[in-house]
Scaffold this active site. Structure first.
Site, PDB file in Angstrom:
ATOM      1  N   GLU A 164      43.231  46.019  42.760  1.00  0.00           N
ATOM      2  CA  GLU A 164      43.474  45.889  41.325  1.00  0.00           C
ATOM      3  C   GLU A 164      42.218  46.223  40.540  1.00  0.00           C
ATOM      4  OE1 GLU A 164      45.040  42.509  38.112  1.00  0.00           O
ATOM      5  OE2 GLU A 164      45.348  42.215  40.266  1.00  0.00           O
TER       6      GLU A 164
ATOM      7  N   LYS B  20      50.789  41.280  32.408  1.00  0.00           N
ATOM      8  CA  LYS B  20      49.988  40.079  32.173  1.00  0.00           C
ATOM      9  C   LYS B  20      50.588  39.341  30.985  1.00  0.00           C
ATOM     10  CE  LYS B  20      45.073  39.012  32.670  1.00  0.00           C
ATOM     11  NZ  LYS B  20      44.695  39.302  34.058  1.00  0.00           N
TER      12      LYS B  20
ATOM     13  N   HIS C  49      43.313  37.680  46.039  1.00  0.00           N
ATOM     14  CA  HIS C  49      42.678  37.993  44.753  1.00  0.00           C
ATOM     15  C   HIS C  49      41.180  38.204  44.955  1.00  0.00           C
ATOM     16  CE1 HIS C  49      40.960  37.438  40.699  1.00  0.00           C
ATOM     17  NE2 HIS C  49      42.134  37.776  40.207  1.00  0.00           N
TER      18      HIS C  49
ATOM     19  N   GLN D  24      45.778  33.408  43.823  1.00  0.00           N
ATOM     20  CA  GLN D  24      44.393  33.827  43.596  1.00  0.00           C
ATOM     21  C   GLN D  24      43.436  32.724  44.033  1.00  0.00           C
ATOM     22  OE1 GLN D  24      43.806  34.710  39.462  1.00  0.00           O
ATOM     23  NE2 GLN D  24      44.634  32.772  38.735  1.00  0.00           N
TER      24      GLN D  24
ATOM     25  N   ASP E  96      45.424  46.652  35.486  1.00  0.00           N
ATOM     26  CA  ASP E  96      45.373  45.441  34.664  1.00  0.00           C
ATOM     27  C   ASP E  96      44.706  45.790  33.336  1.00  0.00           C
ATOM     28  OD1 ASP E  96      45.034  42.987  33.486  1.00  0.00           O
ATOM     29  OD2 ASP E  96      43.886  42.086  35.105  1.00  0.00           O
TER      30      ASP E  96
ATOM     31  N   ASP F 184      41.306  41.883  43.517  1.00  0.00           N
ATOM     32  CA  ASP F 184      40.967  42.278  42.153  1.00  0.00           C
ATOM     33  C   ASP F 184      39.461  42.499  42.098  1.00  0.00           C
ATOM     34  OD1 ASP F 184      40.644  42.670  39.440  1.00  0.00           O
ATOM     35  OD2 ASP F 184      41.969  41.034  38.853  1.00  0.00           O
TER      36      ASP F 184
ATOM     37  N   GLN G 169      50.332  45.247  36.645  1.00  0.00           N
ATOM     38  CA  GLN G 169      50.325  43.820  36.316  1.00  0.00           C
ATOM     39  C   GLN G 169      50.828  43.649  34.884  1.00  0.00           C
ATOM     40  OE1 GLN G 169      48.028  39.607  35.776  1.00  0.00           O
ATOM     41  NE2 GLN G 169      46.782  41.279  36.511  1.00  0.00           N
TER      42      GLN G 169
END
Length: 415
Positions: A270, A328, A193, A171, A304, A235, A326
């Site tokens: 994302e 996380k 990212h 990212q 996410d 993202d 994802q």
């Protein structure tokens, strides 16, 4: 009983905790800080240094194994646990968790997790506690059995020992252009990212974002080595839905245009939108996925927000409400649940991405590598921090060391 004492040590995460709602509502940046009042409960300012808490388990042979507790960058958002409070977490760990640790057989990872993470007054322990303590328990089992953490996971889940590496995703943080160049020069598998977390970065109608996507693809061709073809992963923190509305058809149309603007690349998007609840997220993401699949688009939806715990992940995977989930890690909690989450995704033919947060530590990142490789996740996040170099080296080197050990084991067994 192999655990004889417990140590707690306050520490730092590798980045900052940020109030996502305040940023989404238009807080402006002044240098590295955000200007304005915080909105999310627990935040005294919009951006605060990330804190962590290390737990050390002293084993009978005086070896100390460690794990690190922390929350994610955008704590308190999208159904996540609130902002990490070191004092409260330390008190809970000392009163509730430590006595349980003295009673377990630390050589048995999953059974130890089940015992230690029993609810308290019918409430689940904070997920940060589960995350850090499970890291320490996994290291304890590995030490006591003289194996790697990955081998413990393989043995307890009845998985074959892995031989393949897991693609690494980096990212960029706000230093987009510089960090994209670093990623390309290091031939990162998945990038960049982009941190598209505000209207300014997304642009009117998504034009700023679209131009960034095309620039990343062009830059990859310009300075990348011959044949280098990374997956492009962006993202957008719900900004497609924020800017053009929440209609799944319109969101799918926009994502198709993004993918078509960079032919030859697989594009991951994302968090295209936030529908406010897990149920609504599942229903609408499943529709977006279906539209993209029916069109034969190269774009893939990554979930996410609203997909935090193991049960959330199960619901999304079974509903095919994402191409890639994802996982996380601090939001999932126990590393046992992270491993189970990867396997659930695989059972449902949904991609499993072992992610996490820039707020993590070197220890939590290394433990995540072992879970990712053992379960053969589809990709894993280079973490912690927002710099490319440190995170990529921590995760990449740990993976290479692990595979070297496993290769030696396999070679000895053949002989």
């Amino acid at each position: 009983m192999q655990i004889t004492d417990v140590l707690l040590a306050p520490g730092d995460g590798a980045f900052f905790y940020d109030d996502q709602e305040a940023i989404r509502s238009g807080a402006t940046q002044d240098g590295f800080i955000y200007v304005g009042a915080p909105i999310t409960p627990g935040f005294k300012s919009i951006r605060i240094p990330a804190s962590s808490l290390s737990i050390g388990l002293i084993l009978a042979d005086e070896t100390v194994v460690w794990g690190d507790m922390m929350n994610v960058q955008y704590s308190g958002a999208g159904g996540r646990d609130p902002l990490f409070d070191t004092i409260q977490i330390s008190d809970l760990t000392s009163r509730v968790v430590a006595p349980r640790l003295f009673e377990v057989d630390a050589s048995r990872f999953r059974k130890s997790c089940t015992t230690v993470f029993e609810p308290v007054d019918h409430l689940r322990l904070p997920l940060a506690v589960e995350y850090g303590v499970s890291q320490a328990l996994l290291r304890a089992a590995a030490h006591l059995q003289r194996k790697t953490m990955a081998e413990i996971i393989c043995a307890e889940f009845d998985l074959p020992l892995p031989t393949c590496s897991v693609p690494i995703y980096c990212q960029s943080g706000d230093a987009r252009e510089i960090n994209v160049d670093k990623m390309i020069l290091k031939a990162v598998d998945v990038l960049p990212h982009g941190l598209i977390n505000s209207r300014q970065k997304f642009g009117v109608g998504g034009r700023t974002f679209m131009e960034f996507v095309k620039w990343v693809a062009a830059r990859t061709r310009e300075i990348g080595r011959p044949g280098y073809q990374p997956v492009l992963h962006f993202d957008v923190y719900g900004w497609i839905g924020q800017e053009i509305g929440l209609d799944p058809q319109r969101i799918a149309d926009f994502i198709c245009r993004v993918a078509e603007s960079v032919p030859g690349f697989t594009v991951n998007v994302e968090s295209p939108a936030d529908y406010g609840s897990t149920k609504a997220q599942i229903e609408n993401y499943a529709e977006i996925v279906s539209i993209l699949d029916n069109r034969g688009s190269s774009a893939r939806i990554v979930v996410d927000e609203r997909c935090n715990t193991l049960e959330d992940i199960r619901l999304f995977a079974e509903a095919k409400a994402a191409h890639l989930v994802q996982i996380k890690t601090p939001d999932v909690g126990s590393l046992d649940d992270t491993a189970r989450a990867v396997l659930i995704c695989k059972q449902n033919q949904v991609g499993a991405y072992v992610g996490g947060s820039c707020t993590e530590t070197d220890l939590s990142a290394q433990a995540s590598v072992h879970i990712s490789v053992a379960t053969q996740a589809d990709m894993m996040l280079a973490k912690p921090g927002m710099g490319v170099d440190e995170a990529f080296s921590i995760v990449g080197n740990e993976q290479n060391r692990l595979l070297a050990i496993l290769n030696r084991r396999a070679t000895k067994n053949v002989r």
